[in-house]
Design a protein around this motif. Structure first.
Motif, mmCIF file in Angstrom:
data_model
loop_
_atom_site.group_PDB
_atom_site.id
_atom_site.type_symbol
_atom_site.label_atom_id
_atom_site.label_comp_id
_atom_site.label_asym_id
_atom_site.label_seq_id
_atom_site.Cartn_x
_atom_site.Cartn_y
_atom_site.Cartn_z
ATOM 1 N N LEU A 388 -39.464 -2.613 -5.618
ATOM 2 C CA LEU A 388 -39.118 -3.834 -6.335
ATOM 3 C C LEU A 388 -40.248 -4.197 -7.286
ATOM 4 O O LEU A 388 -41.384 -4.426 -6.863
ATOM 5 N N GLU A 389 -39.943 -4.251 -8.580
ATOM 6 C CA GLU A 389 -40.967 -4.615 -9.553
ATOM 7 C C GLU A 389 -41.339 -6.085 -9.456
ATOM 8 O O GLU A 389 -42.484 -6.465 -9.709
ATOM 9 N N SER A 390 -40.370 -6.922 -9.121
ATOM 10 C CA SER A 390 -40.632 -8.347 -8.950
ATOM 11 C C SER A 390 -39.443 -8.985 -8.243
ATOM 12 O O SER A 390 -38.346 -8.416 -8.216
ATOM 13 N N VAL A 391 -39.673 -10.159 -7.676
ATOM 14 C CA VAL A 391 -38.600 -10.948 -7.069
ATOM 15 C C VAL A 391 -38.754 -12.386 -7.540
ATOM 16 O O VAL A 391 -39.848 -12.822 -7.897
ATOM 17 N N VAL A 392 -37.654 -13.117 -7.538
ATOM 18 C CA VAL A 392 -37.711 -14.552 -7.783
ATOM 19 C C VAL A 392 -37.878 -15.231 -6.430
ATOM 20 O O VAL A 392 -37.147 -14.925 -5.487
ATOM 21 N N ARG A 393 -38.855 -16.131 -6.348
ATOM 22 C CA ARG A 393 -39.129 -16.817 -5.083
ATOM 23 C C ARG A 393 -38.794 -18.305 -5.204
ATOM 24 O O ARG A 393 -39.267 -18.980 -6.116
ATOM 25 N N VAL A 394 -37.994 -18.773 -4.265
ATOM 26 C CA VAL A 394 -37.626 -20.180 -4.178
ATOM 27 C C VAL A 394 -38.217 -20.730 -2.884
ATOM 28 O O VAL A 394 -38.111 -20.094 -1.831
ATOM 29 N N SER A 395 -38.834 -21.903 -2.945
ATOM 30 C CA SER A 395 -39.447 -22.469 -1.737
ATOM 31 C C SER A 395 -39.321 -23.991 -1.760
ATOM 32 O O SER A 395 -40.162 -24.678 -2.305
ATOM 33 N N PRO A 396 -38.245 -24.522 -1.158
ATOM 34 C CA PRO A 396 -38.044 -25.970 -1.106
ATOM 35 C C PRO A 396 -38.952 -26.629 -0.080
ATOM 36 O O PRO A 396 -39.575 -25.957 0.750
ATOM 37 N N HIS A 397 -39.010 -27.953 -0.164
ATOM 38 C CA HIS A 397 -39.766 -28.727 0.814
ATOM 39 C C HIS A 397 -38.952 -29.957 1.200
ATOM 40 O O HIS A 397 -37.801 -30.107 0.796
ATOM 41 N N VAL A 398 -39.579 -30.828 1.955
ATOM 42 C CA VAL A 398 -38.854 -31.974 2.515
ATOM 43 C C VAL A 398 -38.412 -32.971 1.460
ATOM 44 O O VAL A 398 -37.585 -33.849 1.736
ATOM 45 N N TYR A 399 -38.944 -32.879 0.242
ATOM 46 C CA TYR A 399 -38.565 -33.815 -0.819
ATOM 47 C C TYR A 399 -37.401 -33.296 -1.664
ATOM 48 O O TYR A 399 -36.980 -33.967 -2.604
ATOM 49 N N ASN A 400 -36.888 -32.108 -1.375
ATOM 50 C CA ASN A 400 -35.755 -31.571 -2.140
ATOM 51 C C ASN A 400 -34.444 -32.080 -1.572
ATOM 52 O O ASN A 400 -34.223 -32.044 -0.357
ATOM 53 N N ASP A 401 -33.558 -32.533 -2.466
ATOM 54 C CA ASP A 401 -32.264 -33.044 -2.022
ATOM 55 C C ASP A 401 -31.146 -32.107 -2.462
ATOM 56 O O ASP A 401 -31.380 -31.039 -3.049
ATOM 57 N N GLU A 402 -29.924 -32.517 -2.203
ATOM 58 C CA GLU A 402 -28.780 -31.662 -2.498
ATOM 59 C C GLU A 402 -28.640 -31.391 -3.990
ATOM 60 O O GLU A 402 -28.217 -30.309 -4.397
ATOM 61 N N ALA A 403 -29.018 -32.372 -4.817
ATOM 62 C CA ALA A 403 -28.944 -32.161 -6.265
ATOM 63 C C ALA A 403 -29.856 -31.021 -6.703
ATOM 64 O O ALA A 403 -29.509 -30.242 -7.600
ATOM 65 N N ASP A 404 -31.033 -30.907 -6.086
ATOM 66 C CA ASP A 404 -31.938 -29.808 -6.408
ATOM 67 C C ASP A 404 -31.313 -28.462 -6.054
ATOM 68 O O ASP A 404 -31.379 -27.497 -6.829
ATOM 69 N N ILE A 405 -30.695 -28.397 -4.883
ATOM 70 C CA ILE A 405 -30.102 -27.141 -4.435
ATOM 71 C C ILE A 405 -28.908 -26.764 -5.296
ATOM 72 O O ILE A 405 -28.746 -25.601 -5.699
ATOM 73 N N GLU A 406 -28.075 -27.735 -5.607
ATOM 74 C CA GLU A 406 -26.912 -27.481 -6.459
ATOM 75 C C GLU A 406 -27.345 -27.012 -7.840
ATOM 76 O O GLU A 406 -26.739 -26.096 -8.415
ATOM 77 N N ALA A 407 -28.389 -27.637 -8.382
ATOM 78 C CA ALA A 407 -28.875 -27.238 -9.706
ATOM 79 C C ALA A 407 -29.352 -25.797 -9.693
ATOM 80 O O ALA A 407 -29.053 -25.009 -10.609
ATOM 81 N N LEU A 408 -30.097 -25.406 -8.657
ATOM 82 C CA LEU A 408 -30.578 -24.032 -8.552
ATOM 83 C C LEU A 408 -29.429 -23.041 -8.466
ATOM 84 O O LEU A 408 -29.361 -22.074 -9.237
ATOM 85 N N LEU A 409 -28.513 -23.271 -7.530
ATOM 86 C CA LEU A 409 -27.434 -22.307 -7.315
ATOM 87 C C LEU A 409 -26.531 -22.197 -8.528
ATOM 88 O O LEU A 409 -26.089 -21.097 -8.900
#
Length: 420
Positions: A388-409
Protein backbone atom coordinates in the motif's frame (compact mmCIF):
# COMPACT_ATOMS: atom_id res chain seq x y z
CA UNK A 1 -30.37 9.82 6.77
CA UNK A 2 -27.55 7.34 7.24
CA UNK A 3 -25.17 6.42 4.45
CA UNK A 4 -23.70 3.01 3.71
CA UNK A 5 -24.97 1.29 6.86
CA UNK A 6 -26.71 -2.01 7.23
CA UNK A 7 -30.45 -1.81 7.84
CA UNK A 8 -31.19 -0.94 11.43
CA UNK A 9 -27.67 0.27 12.22
CA UNK A 10 -27.23 3.68 13.82
CA UNK A 11 -24.61 6.35 13.58
CA UNK A 12 -25.78 8.01 16.77
CA UNK A 13 -22.45 8.45 18.60
CA UNK A 14 -23.78 8.83 22.12
CA UNK A 15 -24.88 5.19 22.41
CA UNK A 16 -22.52 2.81 20.61
CA UNK A 17 -23.86 -0.73 20.34
CA UNK A 18 -22.50 -3.20 22.84
CA UNK A 19 -21.60 -0.63 25.51
CA UNK A 20 -20.78 -2.51 28.72
CA UNK A 21 -23.37 -2.43 31.46
CA UNK A 22 -22.84 0.39 33.94
CA UNK A 23 -20.66 2.50 31.63
CA UNK A 24 -22.07 6.01 31.18
CA UNK A 25 -22.64 7.37 27.69
CA UNK A 26 -20.47 10.19 26.39
CA UNK A 27 -22.23 13.57 26.27
CA UNK A 28 -21.18 14.59 22.76
CA UNK A 29 -23.14 17.85 22.89
CA UNK A 30 -21.28 18.91 26.04
CA UNK A 31 -17.92 17.99 24.49
CA UNK A 32 -18.76 20.07 21.43
CA UNK A 33 -19.88 23.01 23.56
CA UNK A 34 -16.41 23.24 25.15
CA UNK A 35 -14.47 22.69 21.91
CA UNK A 36 -14.44 25.78 19.70
CA UNK A 37 -12.71 23.95 16.85
CA UNK A 38 -15.80 21.92 15.95
CA UNK A 39 -17.77 24.93 14.75
CA UNK A 40 -16.04 25.50 11.42
CA UNK A 41 -15.05 22.05 10.14
CA UNK A 42 -15.77 18.35 10.35
CA UNK A 43 -12.60 17.48 12.26
CA UNK A 44 -11.73 13.76 12.06
CA UNK A 45 -7.99 13.71 12.70
CA UNK A 46 -7.60 13.07 16.44
CA UNK A 47 -4.82 10.57 15.70
CA UNK A 48 -2.85 13.47 14.22
CA UNK A 49 -3.78 16.18 16.69
CA UNK A 50 -6.98 16.16 18.72
CA UNK A 51 -8.88 19.39 19.23
CA UNK A 52 -8.09 21.08 22.53
CA UNK A 53 -10.96 22.07 24.76
CA UNK A 54 -11.47 25.74 25.53
CA UNK A 55 -10.26 25.13 29.11
CA UNK A 56 -6.97 23.59 27.90
CA UNK A 57 -6.30 26.60 25.70
CA UNK A 58 -7.23 29.12 28.38
CA UNK A 59 -5.00 27.47 31.01
CA UNK A 60 -2.05 27.54 28.64
CA UNK A 61 -2.54 31.18 27.73
CA UNK A 62 -3.12 32.25 31.34
CA UNK A 63 0.26 30.88 32.37
CA UNK A 64 2.01 32.58 29.47
CA UNK A 65 0.50 35.86 30.66
CA UNK A 66 1.84 35.15 34.15
CA UNK A 67 5.30 34.49 32.70
CA UNK A 68 5.05 37.80 30.84
CA UNK A 69 4.38 39.62 34.11
CA UNK A 70 6.78 37.95 36.56
CA UNK A 71 9.16 35.83 34.47
CA UNK A 72 9.22 32.15 33.63
CA UNK A 73 11.09 30.89 36.70
CA UNK A 74 8.99 32.81 39.21
CA UNK A 75 5.80 31.71 37.44
CA UNK A 76 6.86 28.06 37.61
CA UNK A 77 7.70 28.36 41.30
CA UNK A 78 4.33 29.95 42.00
CA UNK A 79 2.51 27.07 40.25
CA UNK A 80 4.76 24.24 41.48
CA UNK A 81 1.90 22.37 43.14
CA UNK A 82 -0.19 22.49 39.97
CA UNK A 83 2.75 21.28 37.90
CA UNK A 84 3.17 18.36 40.31
CA UNK A 85 -0.53 17.67 39.81
CA UNK A 86 0.13 16.92 36.13
CA UNK A 87 2.22 13.91 37.19
CA UNK A 88 -0.49 12.78 39.59
CA UNK A 89 -3.19 13.02 36.91
CA UNK A 90 -1.09 11.12 34.40
CA UNK A 91 -0.41 8.44 36.97
CA UNK A 92 -4.11 8.12 37.76
CA UNK A 93 -4.91 7.75 34.07
CA UNK A 94 -2.28 5.03 33.54
CA UNK A 95 -2.57 3.13 36.82
CA UNK A 96 0.93 4.17 37.88
CA UNK A 97 2.50 6.14 40.72
CA UNK A 98 3.38 9.80 40.26
CA UNK A 99 7.13 9.17 40.64
CA UNK A 100 6.94 6.75 37.68
CA UNK A 101 5.85 9.56 35.33
CA UNK A 102 8.14 11.83 33.31
CA UNK A 103 7.18 14.73 31.06
CA UNK A 104 8.69 15.39 27.63
CA UNK A 105 8.14 17.54 24.57
CA UNK A 106 7.44 14.59 22.24
CA UNK A 107 6.94 10.86 22.49
CA UNK A 108 9.90 10.40 20.15
CA UNK A 109 12.12 12.23 22.64
CA UNK A 110 10.77 10.01 25.41
CA UNK A 111 11.49 6.81 23.46
CA UNK A 112 14.97 8.02 22.60
CA UNK A 113 15.69 8.86 26.24
CA UNK A 114 14.52 5.44 27.42
CA UNK A 115 16.46 3.48 24.81
CA UNK A 116 19.58 5.60 25.40
CA UNK A 117 19.34 4.84 29.11
CA UNK A 118 19.12 1.10 28.40
CA UNK A 119 22.61 1.28 26.84
CA UNK A 120 22.08 -1.61 24.45
CA UNK A 121 25.17 -2.86 22.65
CA UNK A 122 26.62 -5.70 20.58
CA UNK A 123 24.77 -8.96 21.11
CA UNK A 124 21.75 -7.38 22.81
CA UNK A 125 18.38 -7.89 21.13
CA UNK A 126 15.40 -5.68 20.33
CA UNK A 127 12.20 -7.34 19.15
CA UNK A 128 9.68 -5.15 17.31
CA UNK A 129 6.26 -5.54 15.64
CA UNK A 130 5.49 -4.75 12.03
CA UNK A 131 3.21 -1.99 13.33
CA UNK A 132 6.18 0.17 14.42
CA UNK A 133 6.08 3.87 13.54
CA UNK A 134 8.79 5.36 11.35
CA UNK A 135 10.55 7.30 14.14
CA UNK A 136 10.97 4.24 16.34
CA UNK A 137 11.76 1.93 13.42
CA UNK A 138 14.57 4.21 12.28
CA UNK A 139 15.87 4.39 15.85
CA UNK A 140 15.98 0.58 16.02
CA UNK A 141 17.61 0.29 12.59
CA UNK A 142 20.23 2.79 13.75
CA UNK A 143 20.92 0.69 16.86
CA UNK A 144 21.43 -2.31 14.60
CA UNK A 145 23.71 -0.46 12.20
CA UNK A 146 25.85 1.51 14.65
CA UNK A 147 25.61 -0.31 17.99
CA UNK A 148 25.58 -3.94 16.86
CA UNK A 149 22.17 -4.62 18.39
CA UNK A 150 20.23 -7.56 16.97
CA UNK A 151 16.84 -6.52 15.57
CA UNK A 152 14.07 -9.06 15.09
CA UNK A 153 10.87 -7.82 13.41
CA UNK A 154 8.14 -10.32 14.30
CA UNK A 155 5.58 -11.31 11.64
CA UNK A 156 1.84 -10.83 12.01
CA UNK A 157 -0.75 -13.54 12.51
CA UNK A 158 -3.93 -13.94 10.43
CA UNK A 159 -5.62 -11.06 12.29
CA UNK A 160 -2.88 -8.60 11.37
CA UNK A 161 -1.59 -8.38 14.95
CA UNK A 162 1.80 -9.49 16.22
CA UNK A 163 2.06 -13.29 16.07
CA UNK A 164 2.44 -14.33 19.71
CA UNK A 165 3.88 -17.74 18.83
CA UNK A 166 6.52 -16.05 16.69
CA UNK A 167 7.18 -13.56 19.49
CA UNK A 168 7.75 -16.35 21.98
CA UNK A 169 10.13 -18.01 19.55
CA UNK A 170 12.01 -14.73 19.05
CA UNK A 171 12.28 -14.27 22.82
CA UNK A 172 13.63 -17.80 23.20
CA UNK A 173 16.28 -17.20 20.54
CA UNK A 174 17.24 -13.67 21.66
CA UNK A 175 20.71 -12.96 23.00
CA UNK A 176 22.09 -10.54 25.57
CA UNK A 177 19.71 -8.09 27.18
CA UNK A 178 16.34 -8.25 25.47
CA UNK A 179 13.85 -5.43 24.91
CA UNK A 180 10.47 -5.72 23.22
CA UNK A 181 9.64 -2.46 21.45
CA UNK A 182 5.87 -2.90 21.47
CA UNK A 183 3.11 -0.81 19.87
CA UNK A 184 -0.44 -0.52 21.16
CA UNK A 185 -2.18 1.15 18.19
CA UNK A 186 -0.13 2.01 15.08
CA UNK A 187 -0.23 5.15 12.96
CA UNK A 188 -1.14 3.15 9.85
CA UNK A 189 -4.37 1.37 10.85
CA UNK A 190 -6.98 0.82 13.54
CA UNK A 191 -5.16 -2.31 14.77
CA UNK A 192 -5.06 -2.91 18.52
CA UNK A 193 -2.08 -5.09 19.39
CA UNK A 194 -2.48 -7.70 22.20
CA UNK A 195 -0.18 -5.72 24.47
CA UNK A 196 -1.08 -7.51 27.70
CA UNK A 197 -0.14 -10.86 26.18
CA UNK A 198 3.01 -9.34 24.66
CA UNK A 199 4.06 -7.90 28.02
CA UNK A 200 3.36 -11.17 29.83
CA UNK A 201 5.45 -13.20 27.37
CA UNK A 202 8.30 -10.73 27.61
CA UNK A 203 8.26 -10.71 31.39
CA UNK A 204 8.20 -14.52 31.55
CA UNK A 205 11.33 -14.55 29.38
CA UNK A 206 13.10 -11.86 31.43
CA UNK A 207 12.77 -9.19 28.75
CA UNK A 208 11.78 -5.55 29.17
CA UNK A 209 8.80 -4.11 27.29
CA UNK A 210 8.76 -0.50 26.09
CA UNK A 211 5.29 0.39 24.79
CA UNK A 212 4.54 3.04 22.19
CA UNK A 213 1.04 4.15 23.21
CA UNK A 214 0.94 7.42 21.31
CA UNK A 215 -2.22 6.44 19.41
CA UNK A 216 -3.99 4.75 22.30
CA UNK A 217 -3.72 6.83 25.48
CA UNK A 218 -6.82 8.98 25.56
CA UNK A 219 -8.95 6.60 23.51
CA UNK A 220 -8.28 3.22 25.19
CA UNK A 221 -8.37 2.51 28.92
CA UNK A 222 -4.83 1.49 29.89
CA UNK A 223 -3.44 0.15 33.16
CA UNK A 224 0.32 -0.25 32.96
CA UNK A 225 0.30 -2.94 35.65
CA UNK A 226 -2.16 -5.08 33.71
CA UNK A 227 -0.31 -4.48 30.44
CA UNK A 228 2.93 -5.56 32.16
CA UNK A 229 5.04 -3.00 30.37
CA UNK A 230 8.23 -1.59 31.90
CA UNK A 231 7.95 1.74 30.11
CA UNK A 232 5.29 3.52 28.09
CA UNK A 233 5.34 6.71 26.05
CA UNK A 234 2.52 8.81 24.68
CA UNK A 235 2.00 12.23 23.21
CA UNK A 236 -0.27 14.88 24.64
CA UNK A 237 -1.59 16.27 21.38
CA UNK A 238 -3.57 13.31 20.03
CA UNK A 239 -6.41 11.55 21.85
CA UNK A 240 -5.49 13.28 25.12
CA UNK A 241 -6.36 16.60 23.45
CA UNK A 242 -3.48 18.47 25.05
CA UNK A 243 -1.26 21.13 23.47
CA UNK A 244 1.25 20.20 20.83
CA UNK A 245 4.76 19.83 22.22
CA UNK A 246 3.73 17.78 25.25
CA UNK A 247 4.33 14.11 26.00
CA UNK A 248 4.41 11.66 28.88
CA UNK A 249 6.38 8.57 29.80
CA UNK A 250 5.79 5.88 32.39
CA UNK A 251 8.93 4.20 33.72
CA UNK A 252 8.44 1.28 36.09
CA UNK A 253 10.20 1.89 39.37
CA UNK A 254 13.52 0.05 39.28
CA UNK A 255 13.53 -0.51 35.51
CA UNK A 256 16.78 1.46 35.15
CA UNK A 257 18.46 0.35 38.36
CA UNK A 258 22.21 0.41 37.81
CA UNK A 259 21.87 2.42 34.61
CA UNK A 260 20.35 5.88 34.96
CA UNK A 261 19.77 8.45 32.26
CA UNK A 262 22.25 8.61 29.39
CA UNK A 263 22.39 12.43 29.60
CA UNK A 264 21.99 13.36 33.29
CA UNK A 265 20.52 16.78 33.93
CA UNK A 266 20.02 18.89 37.02
CA UNK A 267 16.33 17.97 36.86
CA UNK A 268 17.01 14.40 38.00
CA UNK A 269 20.63 14.35 39.10
CA UNK A 270 22.85 16.12 41.65
CA UNK A 271 26.53 16.95 40.99
CA UNK A 272 28.04 15.97 44.33
CA UNK A 273 31.76 16.32 43.66
CA UNK A 274 34.29 17.14 40.97
CA UNK A 275 33.78 13.77 39.31
CA UNK A 276 30.75 12.41 41.11
CA UNK A 277 26.98 12.71 40.82
CA UNK A 278 23.88 10.96 42.08
CA UNK A 279 20.77 10.21 40.05
CA UNK A 280 17.16 10.43 41.12
CA UNK A 281 15.69 6.93 41.05
CA UNK A 282 12.34 8.17 39.74
CA UNK A 283 11.21 8.60 36.16
CA UNK A 284 12.23 12.24 36.33
CA UNK A 285 15.86 11.16 35.94
CA UNK A 286 15.08 11.17 32.20
CA UNK A 287 13.79 14.76 32.13
CA UNK A 288 15.62 18.02 31.54
CA UNK A 289 15.25 21.09 33.71
CA UNK A 290 14.02 23.37 30.96
CA UNK A 291 10.40 22.84 29.88
CA UNK A 292 7.39 24.69 28.51
CA UNK A 293 5.43 25.03 31.74
CA UNK A 294 2.41 26.66 30.06
CA UNK A 295 1.74 23.74 27.74
CA UNK A 296 2.42 21.28 30.55
CA UNK A 297 -0.30 22.95 32.63
CA UNK A 298 -2.60 22.78 29.60
CA UNK A 299 -1.87 19.06 29.38
CA UNK A 300 -2.80 18.77 33.04
CA UNK A 301 -6.24 20.17 32.26
CA UNK A 302 -6.61 17.72 29.36
CA UNK A 303 -5.67 14.82 31.64
CA UNK A 304 -8.22 15.84 34.24
CA UNK A 305 -10.89 16.16 31.56
CA UNK A 306 -10.09 12.63 30.34
CA UNK A 307 -10.35 11.33 33.89
CA UNK A 308 -13.63 13.14 34.48
CA UNK A 309 -15.06 11.83 31.21
CA UNK A 310 -14.05 8.31 32.14
CA UNK A 311 -11.75 6.14 30.06
CA UNK A 312 -14.08 3.12 30.08
CA UNK A 313 -16.86 5.25 28.62
CA UNK A 314 -14.48 6.92 26.17
CA UNK A 315 -13.08 3.61 24.94
CA UNK A 316 -16.52 2.07 24.49
CA UNK A 317 -17.81 5.13 22.66
CA UNK A 318 -14.85 5.45 20.30
CA UNK A 319 -14.56 1.74 19.57
CA UNK A 320 -18.24 1.67 18.64
CA UNK A 321 -17.82 4.70 16.42
CA UNK A 322 -14.82 3.11 14.69
CA UNK A 323 -16.77 -0.11 14.07
CA UNK A 324 -19.66 1.79 12.50
CA UNK A 325 -17.32 3.75 10.26
CA UNK A 326 -15.66 0.54 9.08
CA UNK A 327 -19.04 -1.01 8.23
CA UNK A 328 -20.19 2.08 6.36
CA UNK A 329 -16.99 2.55 4.38
CA UNK A 330 -16.81 -1.14 3.49
CA UNK A 331 -20.30 -0.86 2.01
CA UNK A 332 -19.32 2.13 -0.21
CA UNK A 333 -18.62 1.32 -3.87
CA UNK A 334 -15.02 1.98 -4.85
CA UNK A 335 -13.80 2.06 -1.24
CA UNK A 336 -11.67 -0.67 0.36
CA UNK A 337 -10.92 -0.89 4.06
CA UNK A 338 -7.20 -1.03 4.81
CA UNK A 339 -7.65 -2.03 8.46
CA UNK A 340 -6.62 -5.57 9.45
CA UNK A 341 -9.14 -7.88 11.17
CA UNK A 342 -7.71 -7.00 14.60
CA UNK A 343 -8.72 -3.35 14.16
CA UNK A 344 -10.85 -2.37 17.15
CA UNK A 345 -9.93 1.27 17.75
CA UNK A 346 -11.39 4.59 16.64
CA UNK A 347 -8.78 4.83 13.89
CA UNK A 348 -10.09 3.73 10.49
CA UNK A 349 -8.05 3.47 7.29
CA UNK A 350 -9.22 2.99 3.72
CA UNK A 351 -8.33 3.47 0.07
CA UNK A 352 -10.33 4.75 -2.88
CA UNK A 353 -9.83 2.89 -6.16
CA UNK A 354 -7.86 4.92 -8.67
CA UNK A 355 -6.80 7.71 -6.30
CA UNK A 356 -3.76 8.12 -4.03
CA UNK A 357 -4.55 8.72 -0.40
CA UNK A 358 -3.12 12.24 -0.46
CA UNK A 359 -5.55 13.22 -3.22
CA UNK A 360 -8.52 11.79 -1.33
CA UNK A 361 -7.51 13.66 1.82
CA UNK A 362 -7.07 16.86 -0.20
CA UNK A 363 -10.55 16.60 -1.70
CA UNK A 364 -12.04 15.89 1.71
CA UNK A 365 -10.24 18.96 3.01
CA UNK A 366 -11.85 21.08 0.31
CA UNK A 367 -15.19 19.95 1.76
CA UNK A 368 -14.01 21.08 5.23
CA UNK A 369 -13.50 17.49 6.38
CA UNK A 370 -10.16 16.94 8.11
CA UNK A 371 -8.51 13.55 7.64
CA UNK A 372 -4.95 12.62 6.74
CA UNK A 373 -3.12 10.40 4.26
CA UNK A 374 -0.52 8.09 5.81
CA UNK A 375 2.24 7.16 3.32
CA UNK A 376 4.12 3.87 3.27
CA UNK A 377 7.20 5.84 4.35
CA UNK A 378 5.65 6.19 7.80
CA UNK A 379 5.09 2.44 8.19
CA UNK A 380 7.25 0.40 5.82
CA UNK A 381 7.02 -2.78 7.91
CA UNK A 382 3.22 -2.51 7.67
CA UNK A 383 1.97 -0.53 4.67
CA UNK A 384 5.08 -1.21 2.61
CA UNK A 385 4.87 -4.92 3.34
CA UNK A 386 1.20 -4.91 2.28
CA UNK A 387 1.98 -3.11 -0.98
CA UNK A 388 0.00 0.00 0.00
CA UNK A 389 1.53 3.29 -1.10
CA UNK A 390 -0.75 5.24 1.23
CA UNK A 391 -4.04 5.04 3.12
CA UNK A 392 -6.58 7.63 4.19
CA UNK A 393 -6.86 7.71 7.98
CA UNK A 394 -9.98 8.85 9.81
CA UNK A 395 -9.90 9.25 13.60
CA UNK A 396 -12.97 10.70 15.36
CA UNK A 397 -13.16 11.74 18.98
CA UNK A 398 -15.81 12.43 21.58
CA UNK A 399 -16.63 15.84 20.06
CA UNK A 400 -17.69 14.39 16.68
CA UNK A 401 -21.43 14.20 16.06
CA UNK A 402 -23.61 12.53 13.47
CA UNK A 403 -23.30 15.49 11.10
CA UNK A 404 -19.53 14.96 11.00
CA UNK A 405 -19.93 11.28 10.18
CA UNK A 406 -22.58 11.91 7.53
CA UNK A 407 -20.41 14.58 5.91
CA UNK A 408 -17.44 12.20 5.73
CA UNK A 409 -19.36 9.24 4.33
CA UNK A 410 -21.20 11.36 1.79
CA UNK A 411 -18.01 13.02 0.57
CA UNK A 412 -16.09 9.72 0.33
CA UNK A 413 -18.97 8.20 -1.69
CA UNK A 414 -18.90 11.18 -4.08
CA UNK A 415 -15.11 11.05 -4.48
CA UNK A 416 -15.22 7.29 -5.14
CA UNK A 417 -18.02 7.73 -7.70
CA UNK A 418 -16.07 10.45 -9.53
CA UNK A 419 -12.96 8.24 -9.56
CA UNK A 420 -14.93 5.43 -11.16
Amino acid sequence: MTIGLEDGASLHPEMPPGMPSGVAAIDVAAERARTAGVTQRHYLNAAGAGLMSDAVLERTIRHLRLEQRIGGYAAATELADEVDGVYASAAALLGADADEIACFDTATTALRSIFDALRLGPGDTVIAPRSSYVSQALRLLTLRRHAGVRLDVVPNDATGAMDLTALDRALEQATGRVVVSAVHVPTSSGLVEPVAAIGALARDRGALTVLDATQSVGQIDIDVRQVACDALVTTGRKFLRGPRGTALAYLRRGALDGLGGWAPDVRGSAWTGAGEWTTDGTARQLETWEAAVATRLGLGVALREALDRGMAATESHLAGLGDRLRRALAATDGVALADPPAARSAIVTFTVAGLPGKEVARRLGEARIDTIAVPAGHAQWDLGARGLESVVRVSPHVYNDEADIEALLGAVAEIAAEAR
